[in-house]
Design an enzyme around this catalytic site. Sequence first.
Site, short mmCIF file in Angstrom:
data_model
loop_
_atom_site.label_atom_id
_atom_site.label_comp_id
_atom_site.label_asym_id
_atom_site.label_seq_id
_atom_site.Cartn_x
_atom_site.Cartn_y
_atom_site.Cartn_z
N CYS A 81 0.83 -1.21 0.00
CA CYS A 81 0.00 0.00 0.00
C CYS A 81 0.86 1.27 0.00
CB CYS A 81 -0.91 0.00 1.22
SG CYS A 81 -1.85 1.52 1.44
N TYR A 224 -5.05 5.26 -9.69
CA TYR A 224 -6.22 4.47 -9.32
C TYR A 224 -7.43 4.86 -10.16
CZ TYR A 224 -3.78 2.56 -5.28
OH TYR A 224 -2.89 1.89 -4.47
#
Length: 357
Positions: A81, A224
Amino acid sequence: MFCPRSLLLPKSSFTLSFFSHRFTCNYKNIVEMARSSLDEISDSGAFARSASTFRQFVSRDLNSQFPAESGRYHLYISYACPWACRCLAYLKIKGLDKAISFSAVKPIWGITKESDKHVGWVFPESNTEVLGAEPDPLNGAKSVRELYEIASTNYTGKFTVPILWDKKLKTIVNNESSEIIRMFNTEFNNIAENPTLDLYPTELRAQIDETNEWTYHDINNGVYKCGFAKKQEPYVDAVSRLYEALDKCEDILSKQRYICGNKLTEADIRLFVTLIRFDEVYVVHFKCNKKLLREYPNIFNYTKDIFQVHGISGTVNMEHIKLHYYGSHPSINPFGIVPVGPNIDYSAPHDREKFPA
């Protein structure tokens, strides 16, 4: 470095192919329950990230609810992450890793509770199951979801990392990376090994804030928006904005060593965590293939420069990064195939010393 052989005989209890098959078979049910970034799609087909929920602050004031005490806090992360790795980078370069403990989850999402099909971050069962991950050392939780349920019995949001956990009160202090790094920058200086390092200096704050704004929307979150878009128009818009922003970075970095001048700042750490994943993951998995990062000479050398800052390389686990992205998003990569390359050496020489300190 990433080792393709590990994919042939993974240490987890199921293979990637079986994992992907199970995800594919149950995908409709999983999407309905996931409460993850995969859910955050608007009616237009665009990705829209929701805000973090736990927003308490650790303070240098020892009379505060969450005082900055050595040994009191724990940082839960995933090496995959980028948001969590921002926080780990601060922990390392500020010299806080002795005062604040941390642990990492498994790279590939798993079922978080036997009673439903929610998929998210899970802990390994032993220290040897997945190299670089370990069981929850504080609560014995099987998943990050359980930590949220310990902290709040009526929580209904996403089960994300990073998590700054208070061992004393057994709760989540904060799960917003941009706020956690600000706390690490200033509030723990009395117990930090590198207290004089200020990554958010007063004289640069306006510039850092402005830079963070466009790099977050168009690069950090922009990749994203490209990868999770479900319609062509929002994808094209996102990828156009992404490459406009990268072109802007390339121009800025042709004139100075760092993104806000010739001093390492918060804006560099925030940008780096996306850049280090770009050619290895986002180019392929998120369809950000208009131009490789390696085709931007200034950005590429800049990325190597940040990687070589003391403590930063230890926050980059490319095997975890690739296993997570390619193995946890069956709607994008249904068979969980992990590309074997390009295996970039970010410890190679760069040319950023040409700029004055």
